[in-house]
Motif scaffolding. Structure first.
Motif, PDB file in Angstrom:
ATOM      1  N   MET A   1      -7.554   3.058  10.105  1.00  0.00           N
ATOM      2  CA  MET A   1      -7.669   3.853   8.903  1.00  0.00           C
ATOM      3  C   MET A   1      -9.074   3.636   8.333  1.00  0.00           C
ATOM      4  SD  MET A   1      -5.201   3.830   5.558  1.00  0.00           S
ATOM      5  CE  MET A   1      -5.549   2.163   5.100  1.00  0.00           C
ATOM      6  N   ALA A   2      -9.893   4.640   8.374  1.00  0.00           N
ATOM      7  CA  ALA A   2     -11.282   4.517   7.938  1.00  0.00           C
ATOM      8  C   ALA A   2     -11.412   4.551   6.416  1.00  0.00           C
ATOM      9  CB  ALA A   2     -12.117   5.626   8.550  1.00  0.00           C
ATOM     10  N   VAL A   3     -10.716   5.458   5.751  1.00  0.00           N
ATOM     11  CA  VAL A   3     -10.808   5.601   4.299  1.00  0.00           C
ATOM     12  C   VAL A   3      -9.849   4.608   3.650  1.00  0.00           C
ATOM     13  CG1 VAL A   3     -10.470   7.169   2.359  1.00  0.00           C
ATOM     14  CG2 VAL A   3     -11.389   8.033   4.512  1.00  0.00           C
ATOM     15  N   GLU A   4     -10.349   3.820   2.714  1.00  0.00           N
ATOM     16  CA  GLU A   4      -9.496   2.874   2.012  1.00  0.00           C
ATOM     17  C   GLU A   4      -9.240   3.281   0.569  1.00  0.00           C
ATOM     18  OE1 GLU A   4     -11.090  -1.020   2.480  1.00  0.00           O
ATOM     19  OE2 GLU A   4     -10.933  -0.951   4.644  1.00  0.00           O
ATOM     20  N   GLN A   5     -10.067   4.169   0.043  1.00  0.00           N
ATOM     21  CA  GLN A   5      -9.932   4.639  -1.332  1.00  0.00           C
ATOM     22  C   GLN A   5     -10.012   6.159  -1.320  1.00  0.00           C
ATOM     23  OE1 GLN A   5      -9.709   2.299  -3.882  1.00  0.00           O
ATOM     24  NE2 GLN A   5      -9.431   3.808  -5.487  1.00  0.00           N
ATOM     25  N   LEU A   6      -9.095   6.816  -2.021  1.00  0.00           N
ATOM     26  CA  LEU A   6      -9.097   8.263  -2.121  1.00  0.00           C
ATOM     27  C   LEU A   6      -8.856   8.617  -3.574  1.00  0.00           C
ATOM     28  CD1 LEU A   6      -9.386  10.787  -0.395  1.00  0.00           C
ATOM     29  CD2 LEU A   6      -6.943  10.741  -0.011  1.00  0.00           C
ATOM     30  N   GLY A   7      -9.902   9.044  -4.256  1.00  0.00           N
ATOM     31  CA  GLY A   7      -9.786   9.275  -5.693  1.00  0.00           C
ATOM     32  C   GLY A   7      -9.471   7.963  -6.381  1.00  0.00           C
ATOM     33  N   ASN A   8      -8.444   7.980  -7.223  1.00  0.00           N
ATOM     34  CA  ASN A   8      -8.014   6.769  -7.924  1.00  0.00           C
ATOM     35  C   ASN A   8      -7.005   5.948  -7.141  1.00  0.00           C
ATOM     36  OD1 ASN A   8      -9.581   7.250 -10.220  1.00  0.00           O
ATOM     37  ND2 ASN A   8      -8.024   8.595 -11.087  1.00  0.00           N
ATOM     38  N   TYR A   9      -6.744   6.325  -5.916  1.00  0.00           N
ATOM     39  CA  TYR A   9      -5.693   5.692  -5.129  1.00  0.00           C
ATOM     40  C   TYR A   9      -6.276   4.824  -4.021  1.00  0.00           C
ATOM     41  CZ  TYR A   9      -2.941   9.040  -7.681  1.00  0.00           C
ATOM     42  OH  TYR A   9      -2.371   9.749  -8.698  1.00  0.00           O
ATOM     43  N   ARG A  10      -5.753   3.597  -3.923  1.00  0.00           N
ATOM     44  CA  ARG A  10      -6.158   2.689  -2.845  1.00  0.00           C
ATOM     45  C   ARG A  10      -5.122   2.813  -1.729  1.00  0.00           C
ATOM     46  NH1 ARG A  10      -4.814  -2.624  -1.969  1.00  0.00           N
ATOM     47  NH2 ARG A  10      -3.953  -2.772  -4.072  1.00  0.00           N
ATOM     48  N   LEU A  11      -5.573   3.237  -0.552  1.00  0.00           N
ATOM     49  CA  LEU A  11      -4.672   3.432   0.578  1.00  0.00           C
ATOM     50  C   LEU A  11      -4.347   2.085   1.213  1.00  0.00           C
ATOM     51  CD1 LEU A  11      -6.316   6.565   2.228  1.00  0.00           C
ATOM     52  CD2 LEU A  11      -4.627   6.461   0.388  1.00  0.00           C
ATOM     53  N   ILE A  12      -3.063   1.862   1.484  1.00  0.00           N
ATOM     54  CA  ILE A  12      -2.592   0.602   2.049  1.00  0.00           C
ATOM     55  C   ILE A  12      -2.338   0.734   3.548  1.00  0.00           C
ATOM     56  CG2 ILE A  12      -0.807  -1.188   1.930  1.00  0.00           C
ATOM     57  CD1 ILE A  12      -2.533  -0.920  -0.622  1.00  0.00           C
ATOM     58  N   GLU A  13      -1.509   1.727   3.914  1.00  0.00           N
ATOM     59  CA  GLU A  13      -1.186   1.929   5.322  1.00  0.00           C
ATOM     60  C   GLU A  13      -0.676   3.343   5.554  1.00  0.00           C
ATOM     61  OE1 GLU A  13       2.451   0.068   6.910  1.00  0.00           O
ATOM     62  OE2 GLU A  13       2.850  -0.584   4.852  1.00  0.00           O
ATOM     63  N   GLU A  14      -0.769   3.779   6.788  1.00  0.00           N
ATOM     64  CA  GLU A  14      -0.243   5.090   7.170  1.00  0.00           C
ATOM     65  C   GLU A  14       1.264   4.989   7.310  1.00  0.00           C
ATOM     66  OE1 GLU A  14      -0.342   7.948  11.056  1.00  0.00           O
ATOM     67  OE2 GLU A  14      -2.279   7.129  10.409  1.00  0.00           O
ATOM     68  N   LEU A  15       1.966   5.925   6.660  1.00  0.00           N
ATOM     69  CA  LEU A  15       3.425   5.979   6.760  1.00  0.00           C
ATOM     70  C   LEU A  15       3.883   6.919   7.866  1.00  0.00           C
ATOM     71  CD1 LEU A  15       4.393   6.116   2.969  1.00  0.00           C
ATOM     72  CD2 LEU A  15       4.515   4.146   4.513  1.00  0.00           C
ATOM     73  N   GLY A  16       3.112   7.976   8.104  1.00  0.00           N
ATOM     74  CA  GLY A  16       3.485   8.933   9.126  1.00  0.00           C
ATOM     75  C   GLY A  16       2.514  10.088   9.166  1.00  0.00           C
ATOM     76  N   SER A  17       2.621  10.867  10.218  1.00  0.00           N
ATOM     77  CA  SER A  17       1.759  12.040  10.345  1.00  0.00           C
ATOM     78  C   SER A  17       2.532  13.148  11.021  1.00  0.00           C
ATOM     79  CB  SER A  17       0.493  11.706  11.134  1.00  0.00           C
ATOM     80  OG  SER A  17       0.824  11.345  12.455  1.00  0.00           O
ATOM     81  N   GLY A  18       2.047  14.360  10.798  1.00  0.00           N
ATOM     82  CA  GLY A  18       2.690  15.527  11.383  1.00  0.00           C
ATOM     83  C   GLY A  18       1.675  16.611  11.607  1.00  0.00           C
ATOM     84  N   GLY A  19       2.150  17.814  11.754  1.00  0.00           N
ATOM     85  CA  GLY A  19       1.276  18.932  12.046  1.00  0.00           C
ATOM     86  C   GLY A  19       0.297  19.274  10.946  1.00  0.00           C
ATOM     87  N   MET A  20       0.682  19.000   9.695  1.00  0.00           N
ATOM     88  CA  MET A  20      -0.180  19.364   8.566  1.00  0.00           C
ATOM     89  C   MET A  20      -1.102  18.239   8.111  1.00  0.00           C
ATOM     90  SD  MET A  20       2.022  21.772   6.025  1.00  0.00           S
ATOM     91  CE  MET A  20       0.668  21.759   4.872  1.00  0.00           C
ATOM     92  N   GLY A  21      -0.655  17.011   8.234  1.00  0.00           N
ATOM     93  CA  GLY A  21      -1.480  15.939   7.702  1.00  0.00           C
ATOM     94  C   GLY A  21      -0.900  14.566   7.908  1.00  0.00           C
ATOM     95  N   VAL A  22      -1.417  13.636   7.121  1.00  0.00           N
ATOM     96  CA  VAL A  22      -1.037  12.237   7.205  1.00  0.00           C
ATOM     97  C   VAL A  22      -0.561  11.790   5.827  1.00  0.00           C
ATOM     98  CG1 VAL A  22      -1.840   9.904   7.743  1.00  0.00           C
ATOM     99  CG2 VAL A  22      -2.807  11.857   8.965  1.00  0.00           C
TER     100      VAL A  22
END
Length: 82
Positions: free
Chosen positions: A1-22
């Protein structure tokens, strides 16, 4: 996971992905856990995909359940938290 911060949100881990996104487990500025959905770069500017995501947000806002996160922000061009 390259991005750790997105806006005001700190990303912890990927929960899942599909055709549209993550979907990521993240925490908000108050350290509250939230889910953040990010469109795949290949469709992020696709109007149909963005409309589909907006429809998903509208649907999820009508559902109330203790196991579902509230919609905190819906910004299809930058950030979507579900």
């Amino acid at each position: 996971m390259a991005v750790e911060q997105l806006g005001n949100y700190r990303l912890i881990e990927e929960l899942g992905s599909g055709g549209m996104g993550v979907v990521y487990l993240a925490v908000d500025p108050n350290n509250k856990p939230v889910a953040v959905k990010v469109l795949h770069p290949s469709i992020a500017n696709d109007q149909t995909a963005r409309m589909r995501l907006a429809r998903e947000v509208r649907t999820l806002r009508r559902i109330q359940h203790p196991r579902l996160s509230l919609i905190h922000i819906s910004e299809p061009t930058r950030l979507l938290s579900i």
